[in-house]
Design a protein around this motif. Structure first.
Motif, short mmCIF file in Angstrom:
data_model
loop_
_atom_site.label_atom_id
_atom_site.label_comp_id
_atom_site.label_asym_id
_atom_site.label_seq_id
_atom_site.Cartn_x
_atom_site.Cartn_y
_atom_site.Cartn_z
N CYS A 3 0.86 -1.19 0.00
CA CYS A 3 0.00 0.00 0.00
C CYS A 3 0.90 1.24 0.00
CB CYS A 3 -0.90 0.00 1.24
SG CYS A 3 -1.84 1.54 1.44
N TYR A 5 0.16 4.12 1.00
CA TYR A 5 -0.19 5.00 2.11
C TYR A 5 0.36 4.49 3.45
CZ TYR A 5 -3.38 6.62 -1.49
OH TYR A 5 -3.90 7.09 -2.66
N CYS A 6 0.08 3.22 3.77
CA CYS A 6 0.50 2.68 5.07
C CYS A 6 1.59 1.61 4.94
CB CYS A 6 -0.69 2.12 5.83
SG CYS A 6 -1.36 0.59 5.13
N CYS A 34 -5.55 -0.04 5.91
CA CYS A 34 -6.06 1.34 6.03
C CYS A 34 -7.31 1.59 5.19
CB CYS A 34 -4.97 2.35 5.69
SG CYS A 34 -4.52 2.39 3.94
N LYS A 36 -7.68 2.29 2.13
CA LYS A 36 -7.54 3.24 1.03
C LYS A 36 -7.41 2.49 -0.28
CE LYS A 36 -5.92 7.14 3.56
NZ LYS A 36 -5.13 8.32 3.57
#
Length: 150
Positions: A3, A5-6, A34, A36
């Motif tokens: 991911c 983002y995380c 997360c 997303k």
């Protein structure tokens, strides 16, 4: 797929589509951690073989060098840019089709000479005179007679 983002490694593909050109796949993904969503693209990556020169050194294949060599041989000759691009594509297809990781520069030179012979006889003689290091007029005469035969 991580991911973005995380950085969690567990992501799920929720949608897959082929591009209009058919040369890539677009995937929508969702992170299990997360939640997303993000998009990834999958494309074919073709690696051109490394060119092994006469002195044993190796260099990456560069389409721009091939184009420059062809254009130099074809300077002031009545050959369209489209015909040159087609010749470059044929040479590159032959390199890829060989499946080899390395190709000696001599083989590449032979492919170039074949294409030049097809495109323009004068350009072929120009390229051959440099490529084969003609030392005297008799070598030019031999090359010209070879072109005349065909």
């Amino acid at each position: 797929m991580k991911c973005p983002y995380c950085h969690h490694v567990d992501t799920q593909v929720i949608d897959t589509r082929i591009s209009e050109e058919g040369d890539s796949i677009r995937r929508r993904r969702r992170c299990a951690s997360c939640d997303k969503r993000f998009t990834t693209y999958e494309r074919i990556e073709l690696a051109m073989p490394v060119i092994v020169k006469k002195n044993g050194s190796r260099s990456e294949y560069e389409s721009s060098k091939l184009r420059a060599s062809l254009m130099l041989a074809l300077r002031k000759r009545p050959v369209s840019a489209e015909a040159v691009e087609t010749a470059i594509q044929r040479i590159e297809e032959k390199l890829l089709a060989s499946g080899e990781r390395e190709i000696v520069s001599g083989h590449l030179g032979e492919l170039v000479m074949r294409e030049l012979k097809r495109l323009d006889k004068i350009a072929y003689i120009r390229f051959a005179s440099v490529y084969k290091s003609f030392e005297d007029v008799s070598e030019f005469v031999e090359a010209i007679q070879e072109v005349k035969k065909k």
